[in-house]
Design an enzyme around this catalytic site. Sequence first.
Site: not given
Length: 266
Positions: A12, A164
């Site tokens: 992200h 992540h």
Amino acid sequence: MAPNTKVILIRHGQATHNLEDDFQQPDPRLTELGKEQCVKGLRDAFAAGEWEDFQDLELIVVSPLFRTLETAFLAFGKEFRDKKVPFVVLPEFQETSPNPCDTGSSVESLKAAFPSLDFRNCERHDWLTKSHGFYTRTNLGVRATCARKWLFERPEKVIAVVTHSGFLRWLTPQDFPFVENRDKYRNCEYRGYTFAQTTSDDGEGSPFKLVEEHWSVELRKAKRTGEVETPVLTADPSETAAEAIAPPSQGGDGAFDDPEQPTIVF
């Protein structure tokens, strides 16, 4: 599995908790810089041909945390709105730690913020509980295997995964003892993978082992040219799940899961 399935793994964009390592922020949003990274570092780069399989993208898999959902929409929102590429929101791809920054929001709040998405997979999982059950640090090895298996069994030939930095280390554990400085993903960095032709558990991401493609390795090296090399101490995520138990008070961006080593902040 589609023959020669290609998987693009994406971290992200910069989120508010990344600014001052504030891991007590609940489900942080992207910063303005993070939003810019999603557009210029991902969307514009893909459209310009930096990732040649972008035009053949068939599926986007995304963690149900706000920063990953925002990243997915900024990078692939047009494809989704044009009904060309569906989104699948899966709790298995959420971040690893029990910190507030790595714990998601209620399904009701997610539906209110992203009304066009289907959150049925979040409704049938106790995915907000990280003190016990499937989503604890103890089960990270199992969760990563389940995630790879899910990707392996999909019929699509080109899949993007927005997740992540911590969980990415568990998806491809064989990478991190060997790449330069045990290389972690930068915000909005992406890497391309295919599945290895192996079904045995060799302790390094098998079964359903993902292997980085040569173009991805070379592109990353080119982008890192001129960076100051700073050694990064990290745990080896290929350790067994039983060895990966960490106290819930540890910091980090969900990427550190070895209680025998100091906390490393990503």
